[in-house]
Write a protein that holds these residues in place. Structure first.
Motif, short mmCIF file in Angstrom:
data_model
loop_
_atom_site.label_atom_id
_atom_site.label_comp_id
_atom_site.label_asym_id
_atom_site.label_seq_id
_atom_site.Cartn_x
_atom_site.Cartn_y
_atom_site.Cartn_z
N ILE A 139 19.30 -91.88 -10.45
CA ILE A 139 18.71 -92.93 -9.62
C ILE A 139 19.79 -93.95 -9.33
CG2 ILE A 139 16.81 -94.56 -9.33
CD1 ILE A 139 15.41 -93.24 -11.71
N LEU A 140 20.02 -94.24 -8.06
CA LEU A 140 21.05 -95.23 -7.72
C LEU A 140 20.70 -95.98 -6.45
CD1 LEU A 140 23.02 -94.13 -5.19
CD2 LEU A 140 23.84 -92.63 -6.98
N ASP A 141 21.16 -97.23 -6.40
CA ASP A 141 20.95 -98.09 -5.23
C ASP A 141 22.16 -98.05 -4.31
OD1 ASP A 141 18.57 -98.94 -6.35
OD2 ASP A 141 19.42 -100.79 -7.15
N LEU A 142 21.90 -98.21 -3.02
CA LEU A 142 22.95 -98.38 -2.03
C LEU A 142 22.61 -99.57 -1.14
CD1 LEU A 142 23.71 -94.80 -0.62
CD2 LEU A 142 24.97 -96.02 -2.39
N ASP A 143 23.63 -100.33 -0.75
CA ASP A 143 23.46 -101.34 0.28
C ASP A 143 23.90 -100.76 1.61
OD1 ASP A 143 22.39 -103.48 -1.08
OD2 ASP A 143 24.34 -104.24 -1.73
N LEU A 144 23.14 -101.06 2.64
CA LEU A 144 23.51 -100.63 3.99
C LEU A 144 24.53 -101.60 4.57
CD1 LEU A 144 19.96 -99.57 5.20
CD2 LEU A 144 21.82 -98.09 4.44
N PRO A 145 25.21 -101.23 5.65
CA PRO A 145 26.26 -102.10 6.20
C PRO A 145 25.71 -103.45 6.63
CG PRO A 145 26.18 -99.98 7.35
CD PRO A 145 25.08 -99.98 6.38
N PHE A 146 26.50 -104.49 6.39
CA PHE A 146 26.16 -105.80 6.92
C PHE A 146 27.38 -106.29 7.71
CE2 PHE A 146 27.99 -106.28 2.76
CZ PHE A 146 28.80 -107.39 2.81
N TYR A 147 27.25 -107.44 8.33
CA TYR A 147 28.24 -107.83 9.33
C TYR A 147 28.82 -109.21 9.04
CZ TYR A 147 25.62 -104.07 11.47
OH TYR A 147 24.98 -102.87 11.69
N PRO A 148 29.62 -109.33 8.00
CA PRO A 148 30.23 -110.62 7.73
C PRO A 148 31.32 -110.94 8.75
CG PRO A 148 31.18 -108.96 6.29
CD PRO A 148 30.09 -108.28 7.08
N GLU A 149 31.58 -112.21 8.93
CA GLU A 149 32.64 -112.62 9.85
C GLU A 149 33.95 -112.68 9.07
OE1 GLU A 149 33.80 -116.51 12.58
OE2 GLU A 149 31.71 -116.15 11.99
N VAL A 150 34.97 -112.00 9.58
CA VAL A 150 36.26 -112.01 8.92
C VAL A 150 36.79 -113.44 8.87
CG1 VAL A 150 38.66 -111.21 9.03
CG2 VAL A 150 36.79 -109.63 9.57
N GLY A 151 37.24 -113.84 7.68
CA GLY A 151 37.70 -115.19 7.48
C GLY A 151 36.63 -116.14 6.98
N GLU A 152 35.38 -115.69 6.98
CA GLU A 152 34.27 -116.52 6.50
C GLU A 152 34.45 -116.83 5.01
OE1 GLU A 152 29.41 -116.35 6.71
OE2 GLU A 152 30.49 -114.49 6.33
N VAL A 153 34.22 -118.09 4.64
CA VAL A 153 34.34 -118.53 3.25
C VAL A 153 33.01 -119.12 2.80
CG1 VAL A 153 35.51 -120.06 1.63
CG2 VAL A 153 36.81 -118.98 3.49
N ILE A 154 32.53 -118.64 1.66
CA ILE A 154 31.31 -119.17 1.06
C ILE A 154 31.66 -119.69 -0.33
CG2 ILE A 154 28.97 -118.64 0.27
CD1 ILE A 154 28.90 -116.39 2.35
N THR A 155 31.32 -120.94 -0.60
CA THR A 155 31.63 -121.57 -1.89
C THR A 155 30.35 -121.89 -2.64
OG1 THR A 155 33.64 -122.54 -0.99
CG2 THR A 155 32.82 -123.46 -3.04
N SER A 156 30.36 -121.61 -3.95
CA SER A 156 29.21 -121.95 -4.79
C SER A 156 29.70 -122.61 -6.07
CB SER A 156 28.39 -120.70 -5.12
OG SER A 156 29.20 -119.70 -5.73
N VAL A 157 28.82 -123.39 -6.70
CA VAL A 157 29.14 -124.13 -7.91
C VAL A 157 28.17 -123.69 -9.01
CG1 VAL A 157 29.35 -126.39 -8.99
CG2 VAL A 157 29.97 -126.09 -6.58
N HIS A 158 28.73 -123.40 -10.19
CA HIS A 158 27.91 -122.90 -11.30
C HIS A 158 28.16 -123.76 -12.53
CE1 HIS A 158 27.17 -119.39 -8.77
NE2 HIS A 158 28.46 -119.48 -8.47
#
Length: 255
Positions: A139-158
């Motif tokens: 049993i295994l999961d797969l993600d289908l293709p998504f469309y990120p923008e090249v150069g896109e930066v996402i920042t998070s704080v933990h």
């Protein structure tokens, strides 16, 4: 140059996906699909034990494998906290030379997509087939293709505590439509009292597959009784590329 699931990555993973944290109902789904299996079950990419520990607590005979010593250290501590001492293997599962076999193998959270090349994916599927007993279930999961923008930066704080925390910067470097891969850099910074004390740089290459393509790959290795399910609803056909798709397959022959 790159860290591979090091201490900062492990800390963020455990903060955001603690033991028992279910991603859209995946723990319940996997437990339901494993009902009746009393023999050993291998979880690949066990990480810090998010799914592994709950399945242990439900009585499944779980063994875990992961390449990250840091992840496995946390998993071991989490298991000990609930009075378990499971077998945990630190190795590259695609080339792990062990001779033991399993009644089931699970690969949640699209861990299979982290294999960056077609050659590695083929080798991995052959390895999965080898590690299963006749009649064993994959049993295994797969993600289908998504469309990120090249150069896109996402920042998070933990936040770790009142004086320390980790910032994470995700930057999409490349999308290769021919090779079916997305390359991302993850930069972790640990801060204590406003001072930077540790940094990790991780490269993540995520490979995607067409649904028919992946079914054919499973068949080419020898798997039978192949089904796919969308968003953890058994045999519900996917209708949206944002859905998680779970494949289930069986080894029939003793080969």
């Amino acid at each position: 140059m790159y860290s591979h699931y090091g201490p900062l990555c492990t800390a963020v993973y455990h903060l955001t996906k603690p033991t028992g944290y279910s991603l859209n109902g995946d723990i319940g789904y996997y437990a339901e699909r494993l009902v009746g299996i009393t023999g050993p079950i291998l979880e690949i990419g066990v990480g810090t034990g998010r799914m592994f520990i709950p399945l242990l607590k439900q009585g499944f005979n779980m063994i875990g494998i992961d390449q990250s010593k840091e992840m496995l250290t946390v998993c071991k501590e989490e298991a000990k906290r609930v009075s378990f001492s499971p077998k945990l293997i630190c190795d590259d599962w695609t080339s792990y030379p062990g001779t033991e076999t399993y009644d089931a193998i699970i690969i949640p959270t699209s861990t299979f997509c982290l294999l960056p090349t077609e050659e590695e994916a083929t080798r991995a599927l052959k390895q999965l087939y080898r590690l299963l007993v006749p009649g064993g279930k994959l049993i295994l999961d797969l993600d289908l293709p998504f469309y990120p923008e090249v150069g896109e930066v996402i920042t998070s704080v933990h936040t770790i505590d009142e004086t320390s925390g980790i910032t994470l910067e995700r930057k999409t470097l490349a999308v290769d439509w021919l090779d079916q891969t997305i390359t991302t850099h993850l930069t972790y910074h640990k801060w204590v009292n406003g001072q930077l004390i540790q940094t990790e740089l991780q490269e993540m290459i995520l490979r995607w597959y067409g649904l028919t393509e992946f079914k054919l790959r499973l068949e080419a290795v020898g798997f039978k009784n192949i089904s796919l399910s969308a968003d953890y609803n058994f045999e519900e056909e996917p209708v949206d590329a944002n859905q998680t798709v779970t494949f289930e397959a069986q080894k029939i022959n003793n080969a």
